[in-house]
Write a protein that holds these residues in place. Structure first.
Motif, PDB file in Angstrom:
ATOM      1  N   LEU A 299       0.841  -1.176   0.000  1.00 12.21           N
ATOM      2  CA  LEU A 299       0.000   0.000   0.000  1.00 12.21           C
ATOM      3  C   LEU A 299       0.886   1.239   0.000  1.00 12.21           C
ATOM      4  CD1 LEU A 299      -2.818   1.264   0.204  1.00 12.21           C
ATOM      5  CD2 LEU A 299      -2.594   1.121   2.700  1.00 12.21           C
ATOM      6  N   GLY A 303      -2.012   4.162  -3.734  1.00 10.93           N
ATOM      7  CA  GLY A 303      -2.851   2.968  -3.729  1.00 10.93           C
ATOM      8  C   GLY A 303      -2.021   1.709  -3.704  1.00 10.93           C
ATOM      9  N   LEU A 304      -2.647   0.576  -4.038  1.00  5.39           N
ATOM     10  CA  LEU A 304      -1.933  -0.695  -4.059  1.00  5.39           C
ATOM     11  C   LEU A 304      -0.981  -0.736  -5.249  1.00  5.39           C
ATOM     12  CD1 LEU A 304      -4.753  -3.247  -3.168  1.00  5.39           C
ATOM     13  CD2 LEU A 304      -2.992  -2.319  -1.658  1.00  5.39           C
TER      14      LEU A 304
END
Length: 308
Positions: A299, A303-304
């Motif tokens: 993360l 974002g991921l």
């Protein structure tokens, strides 16, 4: 189109989705899947009428709309008909909104995902069949319907708890494998769990059925099953290689999906539903690569992010 006979009791109705039919000896029949919608349901009914068979039961192999879309037509028009489905899949079949919901990351589906291709009409499941833990271990289960003994073959991977149905040397394998033309068309075969998908191919290879009918593709003799299974295995492995290559620099799911589409020069991702399905398959391969220790996810502020 009339039913095509495979053995004394086993038939199928060819089409975009092949539908299995098992005669039960008293003029009745069991359907293995019902196709996309009420139109396919009507086609199946016409074929059964011509064969002088009356549908008594449906076995739904998995929850995808193109395999259960005819259930609502049948249960509405033949109220005494019973529907059978495996654990987990049964809940998704009874609540069809769950398919476009999970393709929308669990959120209420956008309008473009509320199509008959992704969201069948609701229909009941009367009997949940197969013991969950045994199916998860890859163990076949026995099911008796109207005196006909059927083998439920665990074929998860394409969907969480998909089954095939085997009788008299014929295995109705649903989307446990795909015909060669289907593999070429889609580039990356859809998967929920890639490791399970590969294991299901091995399970089919070890069976030795005289006939295997994919949900999409031509009926296979025992002599041809091996080559088609090998083509499926190669397509899945190539998909993982493409996803791994797309991690030449870190990226989120959308970026990785875009890189794979460009690498394939894929013509089949032409709308939001097709993109959602394709992106879901890419996510499954990313999960598989993480299981294999060749990709990681973290993360970040953006974002991921996936990395090789």
């Amino acid at each position: 189109m009339p039913l095509q006979q495979i053995t004394e009791r086993a038939y199928y109705l060819p089409g975009a989705n092949n539908l299995g039919v098992i005669a039960i000896g008293d003029g009745g029949a069991i359907a293995v899947d019902t196709g996309l919608d009420k139109d396919v349901g009507r086609n199946l009914r016409k074929a059964l009428d011509e064969a002088k068979l009356v549908l008594r039961a449906i076995i739904s192999t998995h929850h995808h709309a193109d395999h259960i879309g005819g259930n609502a037509y049948w249960t509405r028009n033949v109220p005494e008909l019973r529907v059978y489905a495996p654990p987990l899949e049964a809940s998704l079949i009874a609540h069809p909104v769950l398919e476009p919901m999970y393709l929308n990351q669990g959120a209420a589906p956008v309008a473009a995902l509320r199509t008959r291709w992704l969201m069948a009409q609701p229909a009941p499941v009367h009997h949940v069949v197969g013991e969950l833990e045994a199916l998860q271990r890859g163990e076949s289960q026995s099911l008796d319907i109207a005196g006909v003994n059927l083998e439920l073959v665990p074929l998860p991977g394409h969907s969480p708890m998909q089954i095939g149905v085997a009788v008299d040397g014929v295995c109705f394998a649903a989307d446990g494998l795909f015909g060669a033309a289907v593999l070429t068309k889609h580039g990356v075969p859809y998967a929920h769990d890639v490791a399970a998908q590969l294991a299901s191919l091995e399970r089919l290879a070890a069976r030795g059925d005289s006939w295997v009918l994919p949900g999409h593709g031509e009926l296979l003799t025992q002599a041809r099953v091996g080559e088609v299974l090998a083509a499926n295995r190669s397509a899945i492995e190539r998909s993982s290689e493409l996803v791994l290559a797309a991690l030449h620099e870190p990226g989120g799911l959308a970026a990785v999906t875009a890189r794979v589409i460009r690498a394939l020069n894929h013509p089949g991702v032409g709308g939001i539903p097709q993109y959602a399905i394709f992106s879901g398959a890419i996510a499954a391969h990313l999960s598989y690569l993480e299981q294999q220790g060749t990709a990681t996810v973290e993360l970040t502020d953006d974002g991921l992010l996936w990395r090789h």
